[in-house]
Design a protein around this motif. Structure first.
Motif, PDB file in Angstrom:
ATOM      1  N   GLY A 185      47.323  32.342  20.255  1.00 37.99           N
ATOM      2  CA  GLY A 185      46.751  32.374  21.590  1.00 37.99           C
ATOM      3  C   GLY A 185      47.816  32.488  22.660  1.00 37.99           C
ATOM      4  N   TYR A 186      47.350  32.679  23.890  1.00 38.77           N
ATOM      5  CA  TYR A 186      48.234  32.770  25.047  1.00 38.77           C
ATOM      6  C   TYR A 186      47.943  31.591  25.980  1.00 38.77           C
ATOM      7  CZ  TYR A 186      48.869  37.365  22.984  1.00 38.77           C
ATOM      8  OH  TYR A 186      49.140  38.376  22.103  1.00 38.77           O
ATOM      9  N   ARG A 187      48.147  31.759  27.237  1.00 38.69           N
ATOM     10  CA  ARG A 187      47.936  30.662  28.184  1.00 38.69           C
ATOM     11  C   ARG A 187      46.446  30.307  28.225  1.00 38.69           C
ATOM     12  NH1 ARG A 187      49.952  30.488  34.527  1.00 38.69           N
ATOM     13  NH2 ARG A 187      48.686  28.696  35.168  1.00 38.69           N
ATOM     14  N   ARG A 188      46.134  29.010  28.004  1.00 38.33           N
ATOM     15  CA  ARG A 188      44.735  28.608  27.874  1.00 38.33           C
ATOM     16  C   ARG A 188      44.430  27.323  28.637  1.00 38.33           C
ATOM     17  NH1 ARG A 188      45.274  28.663  21.633  1.00 38.33           N
ATOM     18  NH2 ARG A 188      47.448  28.712  22.315  1.00 38.33           N
ATOM     19  N   ASP A 189      44.888  27.233  29.876  1.00 37.68           N
ATOM     20  CA  ASP A 189      44.565  26.074  30.704  1.00 37.68           C
ATOM     21  C   ASP A 189      43.211  26.311  31.357  1.00 37.68           C
ATOM     22  OD1 ASP A 189      45.695  28.189  32.046  1.00 37.68           O
ATOM     23  OD2 ASP A 189      46.757  26.975  33.510  1.00 37.68           O
ATOM     24  N   TRP A 190      42.168  26.280  30.525  1.00 40.66           N
ATOM     25  CA  TRP A 190      40.832  26.686  30.972  1.00 40.66           C
ATOM     26  C   TRP A 190      40.354  25.911  32.187  1.00 40.66           C
ATOM     27  CZ3 TRP A 190      40.293  31.058  28.863  1.00 40.66           C
ATOM     28  CH2 TRP A 190      40.639  31.294  27.531  1.00 40.66           C
ATOM     29  N   ALA A 191      40.464  24.598  32.163  1.00 42.05           N
ATOM     30  CA  ALA A 191      39.945  23.786  33.275  1.00 42.05           C
ATOM     31  C   ALA A 191      40.665  24.097  34.570  1.00 42.05           C
ATOM     32  CB  ALA A 191      40.063  22.302  32.942  1.00 42.05           C
ATOM     33  N   ALA A 192      41.986  24.286  34.506  1.00 40.68           N
ATOM     34  CA  ALA A 192      42.771  24.547  35.712  1.00 40.68           C
ATOM     35  C   ALA A 192      42.496  25.926  36.287  1.00 40.68           C
ATOM     36  CB  ALA A 192      44.260  24.405  35.405  1.00 40.68           C
ATOM     37  N   ASN A 193      41.984  26.844  35.445  1.00 36.71           N
ATOM     38  CA  ASN A 193      41.766  28.211  35.899  1.00 36.71           C
ATOM     39  C   ASN A 193      40.549  28.352  36.798  1.00 36.71           C
ATOM     40  OD1 ASN A 193      43.945  28.957  34.406  1.00 36.71           O
ATOM     41  ND2 ASN A 193      42.772  29.717  32.686  1.00 36.71           N
ATOM     42  N   ASN A 194      39.622  27.400  36.730  1.00 32.99           N
ATOM     43  CA  ASN A 194      38.398  27.495  37.517  1.00 32.99           C
ATOM     44  C   ASN A 194      38.640  27.006  38.937  1.00 32.99           C
ATOM     45  OD1 ASN A 194      36.682  28.490  35.489  1.00 32.99           O
ATOM     46  ND2 ASN A 194      36.462  26.436  34.621  1.00 32.99           N
ATOM     47  N   LEU A 195      38.368  27.868  39.910  1.00 34.02           N
ATOM     48  CA  LEU A 195      38.459  27.466  41.306  1.00 34.02           C
ATOM     49  C   LEU A 195      37.423  26.372  41.546  1.00 34.02           C
ATOM     50  CD1 LEU A 195      39.765  28.085  44.041  1.00 34.02           C
ATOM     51  CD2 LEU A 195      37.920  29.704  44.452  1.00 34.02           C
ATOM     52  N   SER A 196      37.843  25.216  42.063  1.00 35.05           N
ATOM     53  CA  SER A 196      36.949  24.074  42.177  1.00 35.05           C
ATOM     54  C   SER A 196      35.841  24.336  43.178  1.00 35.05           C
ATOM     55  CB  SER A 196      37.739  22.836  42.595  1.00 35.05           C
ATOM     56  OG  SER A 196      38.132  22.935  43.944  1.00 35.05           O
ATOM     57  N   SER A 197      34.740  23.609  42.982  1.00 32.25           N
ATOM     58  CA  SER A 197      33.595  23.749  43.883  1.00 32.25           C
ATOM     59  C   SER A 197      33.982  23.369  45.312  1.00 32.25           C
ATOM     60  CB  SER A 197      32.448  22.870  43.394  1.00 32.25           C
ATOM     61  OG  SER A 197      32.845  21.510  43.321  1.00 32.25           O
ATOM     62  N   LYS A 198      34.890  22.381  45.472  1.00 33.01           N
ATOM     63  CA  LYS A 198      35.292  21.951  46.813  1.00 33.01           C
ATOM     64  C   LYS A 198      35.943  23.094  47.591  1.00 33.01           C
ATOM     65  CE  LYS A 198      35.921  17.066  45.657  1.00 33.01           C
ATOM     66  NZ  LYS A 198      36.871  15.937  45.574  1.00 33.01           N
ATOM     67  N   LYS A 199      36.738  23.907  46.910  1.00 31.13           N
ATOM     68  CA  LYS A 199      37.379  25.031  47.598  1.00 31.13           C
ATOM     69  C   LYS A 199      36.343  26.055  48.037  1.00 31.13           C
ATOM     70  CE  LYS A 199      42.005  24.721  45.595  1.00 31.13           C
ATOM     71  NZ  LYS A 199      43.083  25.430  44.858  1.00 31.13           N
ATOM     72  N   HIS A 200      35.357  26.322  47.178  1.00 25.56           N
ATOM     73  CA  HIS A 200      34.298  27.261  47.568  1.00 25.56           C
ATOM     74  C   HIS A 200      33.521  26.724  48.771  1.00 25.56           C
ATOM     75  CE1 HIS A 200      34.529  30.377  44.537  1.00 25.56           C
ATOM     76  NE2 HIS A 200      34.669  29.469  43.599  1.00 25.56           N
ATOM     77  N   TYR A 201      33.204  25.425  48.757  1.00 29.06           N
ATOM     78  CA  TYR A 201      32.494  24.836  49.894  1.00 29.06           C
ATOM     79  C   TYR A 201      33.358  24.899  51.150  1.00 29.06           C
ATOM     80  CZ  TYR A 201      29.070  22.989  46.557  1.00 29.06           C
ATOM     81  OH  TYR A 201      28.110  22.868  45.592  1.00 29.06           O
ATOM     82  N   GLY A 202      34.670  24.739  50.973  1.00 25.68           N
ATOM     83  CA  GLY A 202      35.580  24.852  52.117  1.00 25.68           C
ATOM     84  C   GLY A 202      35.574  26.259  52.690  1.00 25.68           C
ATOM     85  N   TYR A 203      35.603  27.271  51.806  1.00 29.33           N
ATOM     86  CA  TYR A 203      35.546  28.657  52.269  1.00 29.33           C
ATOM     87  C   TYR A 203      34.217  28.932  52.976  1.00 29.33           C
ATOM     88  CZ  TYR A 203      39.620  29.528  49.301  1.00 29.33           C
ATOM     89  OH  TYR A 203      40.869  29.491  48.739  1.00 29.33           O
ATOM     90  N   ALA A 204      33.123  28.376  52.436  1.00 28.87           N
ATOM     91  CA  ALA A 204      31.812  28.568  53.066  1.00 28.87           C
ATOM     92  C   ALA A 204      31.815  27.990  54.480  1.00 28.87           C
ATOM     93  CB  ALA A 204      30.719  27.905  52.221  1.00 28.87           C
ATOM     94  N   PHE A 205      32.402  26.791  54.637  1.00 28.77           N
ATOM     95  CA  PHE A 205      32.487  26.168  55.961  1.00 28.77           C
ATOM     96  C   PHE A 205      33.281  27.049  56.929  1.00 28.77           C
ATOM     97  CE2 PHE A 205      34.894  23.557  58.958  1.00 28.77           C
ATOM     98  CZ  PHE A 205      33.864  22.907  59.622  1.00 28.77           C
ATOM     99  N   GLN A 206      34.366  27.637  56.442  1.00 30.28           N
ATOM    100  CA  GLN A 206      35.186  28.496  57.305  1.00 30.28           C
ATOM    101  C   GLN A 206      34.398  29.711  57.790  1.00 30.28           C
ATOM    102  OE1 GLN A 206      38.758  29.445  55.147  1.00 30.28           O
ATOM    103  NE2 GLN A 206      39.440  27.313  55.041  1.00 30.28           N
ATOM    104  N   TRP A 207      33.656  30.346  56.886  1.00 32.16           N
ATOM    105  CA  TRP A 207      32.871  31.526  57.287  1.00 32.16           C
ATOM    106  C   TRP A 207      31.783  31.141  58.285  1.00 32.16           C
ATOM    107  CZ3 TRP A 207      34.965  35.929  56.891  1.00 32.16           C
ATOM    108  CH2 TRP A 207      35.735  36.298  55.789  1.00 32.16           C
ATOM    109  N   TYR A 208      31.097  30.010  58.037  1.00 34.62           N
ATOM    110  CA  TYR A 208      30.054  29.575  58.959  1.00 34.62           C
ATOM    111  C   TYR A 208      30.668  29.185  60.306  1.00 34.62           C
ATOM    112  CZ  TYR A 208      26.626  29.460  55.161  1.00 34.62           C
ATOM    113  OH  TYR A 208      25.772  29.803  54.135  1.00 34.62           O
ATOM    114  N   ALA A 209      31.847  28.571  60.280  1.00 37.03           N
ATOM    115  CA  ALA A 209      32.524  28.201  61.527  1.00 37.03           C
ATOM    116  C   ALA A 209      32.885  29.440  62.327  1.00 37.03           C
ATOM    117  CB  ALA A 209      33.778  27.372  61.212  1.00 37.03           C
ATOM    118  N   MET A 210      33.322  30.487  61.636  1.00 40.47           N
ATOM    119  CA  MET A 210      33.635  31.734  62.331  1.00 40.47           C
ATOM    120  C   MET A 210      32.378  32.340  62.938  1.00 40.47           C
ATOM    121  SD  MET A 210      36.382  33.341  59.617  1.00 40.47           S
ATOM    122  CE  MET A 210      36.534  34.909  60.499  1.00 40.47           C
TER     123      MET A 210
END
Length: 232
Positions: A185-210
């Protein structure tokens, strides 16, 4: 000017809603991963109710088909572009084929030269977690660049039926994400590879704020002056 403002406002709202939806999906993924037991399951394929097996750990015995592998394109780790290496695996007991994700591999200096992913392996037992996509595969283009008959083949998204047609045999409707301690196998840090839900919610807040900021500016510099002009 007003048409442009309305278009931008709609775009900000759409992007915010999209990020909010992605956050909900990632939140569900996080809950699923955190609640899955570490027990390794012996399974018989096909799986009953495949989605109920999402993120469960299973063990399969069989052999890899190293002659026909896929490179899942545009996978980014630490700011570097690369591929997830997807290798067909024949399960002896079930006489079925499963796609094994062997991890992430850097692209290298040029897209014109694909990385070497071949290896030697006879019958092996592998463990990993079942990954069942939440959404149907989607892309603006085709699954592959052209119809190159050479292997490995670079693909833009994972669609099990389309990949099966290129392989010449059916695939199970899930991917086995290979455990980090497994060989080949190669690099397999599966959990770390997923962008967390908090970051997505943060991006959503930024777009709504704009969007809100755009409405305020529209009021201050367009609607309000117009109202004052009409009052005179």
């Amino acid at each position: 000017m007003q048409l442009c403002t309305v278009a931008m406002l709609g775009l900000f709202v759409i992007l915010g809603t999209w990020q909010l939806g992605r956050g909900d999906v990632k939140s569900e993924i996080e809950r699923a991963v955190n609640h899955q037991e570490a027990e390794i399951n012996d399974v018989s394929l096909p799986l009953d109710n495949t989605e109920s097996w999402r993120y469960k750990k299973i063990k399969l015995t069989g052999r890899y088909l190293v002659e026909k592998q896929f490179l899942f394109d545009n996978q980014v780790r630490d700011g570097k572009t690369g591929y997830n290496v997807l290798t067909p695996f024949y399960v002896d007991s079930s006489k079925a084929w499963v796609l094994v994700d062997r991890g992430w591999l850097a692209q290298g200096e040029s897209r014109n030269v694909l990385p070497a992913v071949d290896f030697e392996a006879g019958q092996v037992t592998v463990t990993g977690r079942v990954y069942v996509p939440y959404d149907a595969a989607y892309s603006l283009g085709g699954i592959a660049e052209g119809e190159d008959s050479s292997w490995p083949r670079r693909i833009q998204f994972v669609d099990y039926s389309q990949l099966a047609s290129r392989l010449g045999f059916a695939l199970q409707p899930f991917t086995l994400r290979l455990d980090e301690q497994e060989l080949h196998g190669y690099r397999r840090d599966w959990a770390a590879n997923n962008l967390s839900s908090k970051k997505h919610y943060g991006y959503a807040f930024q777009w709504y704020a704009m969007a809100v900021a755009l409405i305020v500016l529209w009021w201050l510099y367009s609607i309000r002056p117009m109202m004052k002009k009409n009052e005179k």
